[in-house]
Design an enzyme around this catalytic site. Structure first.
Site, PDB file in Angstrom:
ATOM      1  N   ASP A   8      46.140   6.984   2.517  1.00 33.37           N
ATOM      2  CA  ASP A   8      44.938   6.324   3.033  1.00 33.37           C
ATOM      3  C   ASP A   8      45.431   5.404   4.151  1.00 33.37           C
ATOM      4  O   ASP A   8      45.924   4.308   3.882  1.00 33.37           O
ATOM      5  CB  ASP A   8      44.240   5.527   1.937  1.00 33.37           C
ATOM      6  CG  ASP A   8      43.008   4.803   2.454  1.00 33.37           C
ATOM      7  OD1 ASP A   8      42.268   5.383   3.275  1.00 33.37           O
ATOM      8  OD2 ASP A   8      42.785   3.644   2.043  1.00 33.37           O
ATOM      9  N   GLU A  67      43.605  11.088   4.828  1.00 32.93           N
ATOM     10  CA  GLU A  67      42.202  10.903   5.181  1.00 32.93           C
ATOM     11  C   GLU A  67      42.044  10.946   6.694  1.00 32.93           C
ATOM     12  O   GLU A  67      42.841  10.367   7.434  1.00 32.93           O
ATOM     13  CB  GLU A  67      41.706   9.562   4.632  1.00 32.93           C
ATOM     14  CG  GLU A  67      40.218   9.371   4.798  1.00 32.93           C
ATOM     15  CD  GLU A  67      39.715   8.105   4.120  1.00 32.93           C
ATOM     16  OE1 GLU A  67      38.874   7.433   4.728  1.00 32.93           O
ATOM     17  OE2 GLU A  67      40.167   7.811   2.996  1.00 32.93           O
ATOM     18  N   ASP A 139      43.307   0.681  -1.850  1.00 37.05           N
ATOM     19  CA  ASP A 139      43.904   1.606  -0.883  1.00 37.05           C
ATOM     20  C   ASP A 139      44.808   2.632  -1.576  1.00 37.05           C
ATOM     21  O   ASP A 139      44.861   3.792  -1.170  1.00 37.05           O
ATOM     22  CB  ASP A 139      44.681   0.834   0.186  1.00 37.05           C
ATOM     23  CG  ASP A 139      43.752  -0.052   1.001  1.00 37.05           C
ATOM     24  OD1 ASP A 139      43.038   0.487   1.865  1.00 37.05           O
ATOM     25  OD2 ASP A 139      43.728  -1.268   0.757  1.00 37.05           O
TER      26      ASP A 139
END
Length: 168
Positions: A8, A67, A139
């Site tokens: 992430d 991501e 996160d």
């Protein structure tokens, strides 16, 4: 068994999560965050590369899922996010590992069942799917969710290939 590194990305905080996948069995390996200094962006990018490189060296993943950048209202933030993402991808491709990209909506839909789930729902499902005793930091949970999304996608594609082979 396949070891997946989920990322992430963020210019200040980059989450990572490592899972092992064997058939339908999912196992938690590790997760955490790479916290960068308050320095200029080039220094933070170097810290992200170094942090991801350490994770790669220690845990030896087979694949990486990350991501995708989404366009927010703040173009400057989106550009910094894109640069942090590029740093993470660079660290991985320099080791010849395959990279798979998923949007936040794809990840949330794969993990929670709907594309606009909130962070608490993602954390809850990550804990449930990996049998974790406590929720990881946001996160890190998002990174684990990215890895889990990739695992589900791999499994679905494998099933489709098998079905296609049977019908031919």
């Amino acid at each position: 068994m396949t070891r997946i590194l989920g990322i992430d990305p963020g210019s200040r905080l980059t989450g990572f999560g490592v899972i092992d996948v064997s058939g339908r069995q999912l196992s938690y390996v590790t997760s955490g965050c790479i916290r960068t200094s308050r320095g200029e962006l080039p220094q933070r990018i170097a810290e992200i590369v170094a942090g991801i490189s350490e994770v790669l060296e220690e845990y030896q993943p087979d694949e990486m899922a990350i991501e995708k950048v989404f366009m927010s209202r703040n173009a400057d933030s989106a550009l910094k996010l894109g640069q942090a993402r590029g740093a993470a991808i660079s660290a991985v491709v320099m080791r010849d590992l395959p990279v798979f990209e998923y949007s936040a909506t794809q990840i949330k839909k794969a993990i929670v069942g709907r594309g606009h789930a909130d962070k608490l729902q993602v954390q809850y499902m990550v804990c449930s799917m990996l049998a974790l005793p406590a929720a990881p930091q946001e996160d890190a949970a998002d990174a684990l969710a990215c890895g889990l999304c990739h695992s589900h996608t791999r499994q679905t594609l494998r099933q489709l290939r098998s079905a296609s082979a049977i019908t031919q």
